[in-house]
Design a protein around this motif. Structure first.
Motif, mmCIF file in Angstrom:
data_model
loop_
_atom_site.group_PDB
_atom_site.id
_atom_site.type_symbol
_atom_site.label_atom_id
_atom_site.label_comp_id
_atom_site.label_asym_id
_atom_site.label_seq_id
_atom_site.Cartn_x
_atom_site.Cartn_y
_atom_site.Cartn_z
ATOM 1 N N TRP A 111 -10.236 -5.940 -6.590
ATOM 2 C CA TRP A 111 -10.975 -5.799 -5.339
ATOM 3 C C TRP A 111 -10.408 -6.682 -4.240
ATOM 4 O O TRP A 111 -10.645 -6.433 -3.049
ATOM 5 C CB TRP A 111 -12.457 -6.106 -5.545
ATOM 6 C CG TRP A 111 -12.734 -7.529 -5.967
ATOM 7 C CD1 TRP A 111 -12.816 -8.014 -7.224
ATOM 8 C CD2 TRP A 111 -12.951 -8.646 -5.095
ATOM 9 N NE1 TRP A 111 -13.067 -9.357 -7.225
ATOM 10 C CE2 TRP A 111 -13.166 -9.773 -5.913
ATOM 11 C CE3 TRP A 111 -13.000 -8.808 -3.718
ATOM 12 C CZ2 TRP A 111 -13.394 -11.052 -5.393
ATOM 13 C CZ3 TRP A 111 -13.241 -10.070 -3.191
ATOM 14 C CH2 TRP A 111 -13.438 -11.171 -4.027
ATOM 15 N N LEU A 159 0.844 -1.195 0.000
ATOM 16 C CA LEU A 159 0.000 0.000 0.000
ATOM 17 C C LEU A 159 0.880 1.246 0.000
ATOM 18 O O LEU A 159 1.814 1.357 0.805
ATOM 19 C CB LEU A 159 -0.913 0.006 1.222
ATOM 20 C CG LEU A 159 -1.917 1.161 1.291
ATOM 21 C CD1 LEU A 159 -3.038 0.949 0.281
ATOM 22 C CD2 LEU A 159 -2.500 1.286 2.703
ATOM 23 N N TYR A 175 -5.384 0.262 -6.377
ATOM 24 C CA TYR A 175 -5.574 -1.085 -6.901
ATOM 25 C C TYR A 175 -6.851 -1.158 -7.731
ATOM 26 O O TYR A 175 -7.874 -0.584 -7.374
ATOM 27 C CB TYR A 175 -5.660 -2.100 -5.755
ATOM 28 C CG TYR A 175 -4.437 -2.152 -4.874
ATOM 29 C CD1 TYR A 175 -3.204 -2.585 -5.368
ATOM 30 C CD2 TYR A 175 -4.512 -1.762 -3.537
ATOM 31 C CE1 TYR A 175 -2.091 -2.636 -4.545
ATOM 32 C CE2 TYR A 175 -3.405 -1.812 -2.706
ATOM 33 C CZ TYR A 175 -2.202 -2.247 -3.224
ATOM 34 O OH TYR A 175 -1.091 -2.297 -2.422
ATOM 35 N N ALA A 182 -6.199 2.474 -1.084
ATOM 36 C CA ALA A 182 -6.325 1.211 -1.819
ATOM 37 C C ALA A 182 -7.341 1.331 -2.954
ATOM 38 O O ALA A 182 -7.169 0.715 -4.017
ATOM 39 C CB ALA A 182 -6.738 0.094 -0.857
ATOM 40 N N PHE A 183 -8.381 2.123 -2.751
ATOM 41 C CA PHE A 183 -9.420 2.281 -3.775
ATOM 42 C C PHE A 183 -8.860 2.894 -5.052
ATOM 43 O O PHE A 183 -9.255 2.513 -6.165
ATOM 44 C CB PHE A 183 -10.550 3.147 -3.209
ATOM 45 C CG PHE A 183 -11.651 3.420 -4.189
ATOM 46 C CD1 PHE A 183 -12.542 2.428 -4.553
ATOM 47 C CD2 PHE A 183 -11.794 4.683 -4.755
ATOM 48 C CE1 PHE A 183 -13.553 2.679 -5.460
ATOM 49 C CE2 PHE A 183 -12.805 4.945 -5.656
ATOM 50 C CZ PHE A 183 -13.692 3.945 -6.017
ATOM 51 N N TRP A 243 -8.414 -4.689 -1.918
ATOM 52 C CA TRP A 243 -9.239 -3.928 -0.971
ATOM 53 C C TRP A 243 -9.613 -4.801 0.224
ATOM 54 O O TRP A 243 -9.555 -4.358 1.374
ATOM 55 C CB TRP A 243 -10.501 -3.414 -1.647
ATOM 56 C CG TRP A 243 -10.283 -2.618 -2.899
ATOM 57 C CD1 TRP A 243 -9.097 -2.089 -3.342
ATOM 58 C CD2 TRP A 243 -11.274 -2.253 -3.863
ATOM 59 N NE1 TRP A 243 -9.282 -1.425 -4.525
ATOM 60 C CE2 TRP A 243 -10.616 -1.498 -4.878
ATOM 61 C CE3 TRP A 243 -12.636 -2.469 -3.983
ATOM 62 C CZ2 TRP A 243 -11.276 -0.983 -5.991
ATOM 63 C CZ3 TRP A 243 -13.313 -1.951 -5.079
ATOM 64 C CH2 TRP A 243 -12.634 -1.217 -6.072
ATOM 65 N N LEU A 269 -8.616 -4.329 4.181
ATOM 66 C CA LEU A 269 -9.668 -4.401 5.191
ATOM 67 C C LEU A 269 -9.373 -5.504 6.201
ATOM 68 O O LEU A 269 -9.571 -5.326 7.414
ATOM 69 C CB LEU A 269 -11.024 -4.631 4.524
ATOM 70 C CG LEU A 269 -12.226 -4.793 5.460
ATOM 71 C CD1 LEU A 269 -12.444 -3.536 6.283
ATOM 72 C CD2 LEU A 269 -13.482 -5.143 4.657
ATOM 73 N N SER A 293 -6.592 4.064 4.667
ATOM 74 C CA SER A 293 -6.063 2.920 3.922
ATOM 75 C C SER A 293 -7.000 2.480 2.809
ATOM 76 O O SER A 293 -6.567 2.198 1.688
ATOM 77 C CB SER A 293 -5.799 1.744 4.880
ATOM 78 O OG SER A 293 -4.840 2.092 5.840
ATOM 79 N N MET A 294 -8.303 2.416 3.121
ATOM 80 C CA MET A 294 -9.249 2.000 2.093
ATOM 81 C C MET A 294 -9.338 3.035 0.977
ATOM 82 O O MET A 294 -9.514 2.689 -0.200
ATOM 83 C CB MET A 294 -10.624 1.773 2.723
ATOM 84 C CG MET A 294 -10.689 0.586 3.674
ATOM 85 S SD MET A 294 -10.192 -0.980 2.907
ATOM 86 C CE MET A 294 -11.470 -1.161 1.663
#
Length: 364
Positions: free
Chosen positions: A268, A229, A265, A261-262, A271, A275, A257-258
């Protein structure tokens, strides 16, 4: 001194204390920091004393080790964090563009599902809330920057805080003895019991929570960096630091972080992996780390801690934030003590009075 006089005396003392903190908040930060350092190191200093080392020598050794470790942490971590922060700032425009491109299909689908008037209202609401959020964050950061620069400058951190910590750690037992000697004789044992409970609460919460924050920061930083990440080290360390406020650190870290990552990447599964790191971290913290290091019954509810931090920070600035947890512990102990006394009093235990006898006429 009767009960009402005692209550009046302690209330006046509390008001005077809060007033002094408010008036002197601009110069108290290094002294409060030194006191906290002395409190954290006092048990280790007592152990060295029991091994035969003089108090002044134990104090010197512990503070030298503390300063060396702090300097090493600054020299190693700060350059990396500066690099990560600089990279994140430069990457924000690109991340915004990517997020916009990702959200365009969802926005288009939403436009077809709702009426034009409703869609316009949704856009206005989102813009308004986003603008308010950005403005609030900017105000908070600006206040923290200005307050931090006004309260804790470089000279106070480098020179005043270590000096205060040295003298307070060296004379800690003597100060406690002087306070104990001047306690009111009639209430001495009661106040000693309250003091022991406050010390237990603080020692378990502060020392334990600091270790929890360190472990969580290392776990999230290493795990997020391993999965690749972007800025995972920065996000992980900030999550650990903010974990001093219950749930806030994990929530901020998860959202950050999400969000990264969204836009980073396309798969999915990544993601889900990010999580999963936070879910694993929360599981380990809630079931193993926090119960072992902090304890489950120290008497400081997370909501009470959050309220104390926000209220003290709003009233007294950065100094209030540092005093928030100790004051929350003291108020919590005093509140439980007051409730215990109330339940033992006649006001709580007195049965209701019997209703007066009434002559009820009989019907013949």
């Amino acid at each position: 001194m009767n009960g009402s006089t005692q209550i009046r005396f302690w209330l006046i003392g509390f008001v005077v204390f809060c007033l002094l903190v408010w008036l002197l908040s601009g110069v108290l930060a290094p002294f409060v920091t030194g006191m906290i350092i002395a409190y954290l190191l006092d048990p280790a200093c007592d152990r060295l004393q029991r091994l035969g080392m003089p108090r002044w020598l134990a104090t010197t050794v512990l503070l030298l080790l503390f300063v060396i470790l702090a300097i090493l942490a600054v020299l190693i971590v700060v350059p990396i964090l500066i690099t990560q922060v600089t990279g994140l700032i430069s990457a924000v425009p690109d991340y915004v563009a990517r997020a916009t491109a990702r959200l365009q299909p969802l926005i288009a689908d939403l436009r077809h599902r709702v009426s034009a008037a409703n869609f316009t209202e949704i856009q206005k609401a989102v813009s308004q809330y986003a603008g308010n959020a950005v403005s609030w964050i900017g105000t908070v950061l600006g206040s923290l920057w200005q307050g931090g620069m006004a309260l804790i400058d470089l000279l106070s951190l480098v020179f005043i805080t270590p000096v205060v910590a040295f003298y307070m750690l060296r004379d800690w037992d003597h100060m406690v003895e002087v306070i104990d000697h001047n306690l009111p004789v009639a209430q001495r044992e009661t106040i000693r019991g309250l003091g022991r409970e406050v010390n237990y609460t603080l020692s378990r919460f502060i020392r334990g929570q600091l270790i929890v924050c360190l472990l969580l920061g290392l776990f999230y930083a290493i795990a997020l960096t391993i999965v690749g990440l972007n800025f995972g080290l920065l996000v992980g360390l900030m999550t650990g630091i903010l974990s001093i406020i219950p749930y806030v650190g994990s929530l901020v870290g998860l959202i950050s972080s999400m969000g990264i990552a969204f836009v980073q990447y396309d798969d999915w599964t990544m993601w889900v992996l990010v999580l999963g790191i936070f879910l694993l971290g929360q599981f380990l913290e809630g079931n193993f780390v926090t119960p072992k290091l902090v304890g489950e019954s120290v008497g400081l509810h997370p909501v009470w801690v959050i309220f104390a931090l926000l209220a003290a920070g709003s009233l007294f600035g950065f100094t209030g934030v540092m005093l928030a947890v100790p004051m929350a512990a003291v108020i919590g102990v005093l509140t439980r003590f007051a409730l215990h006394r109330y339940r033992q009093s006649a006001l709580y235990r007195q049965p209701p009075a019997d209703p007066p006898d009434m002559d009820i006429p009989t019907v013949s």
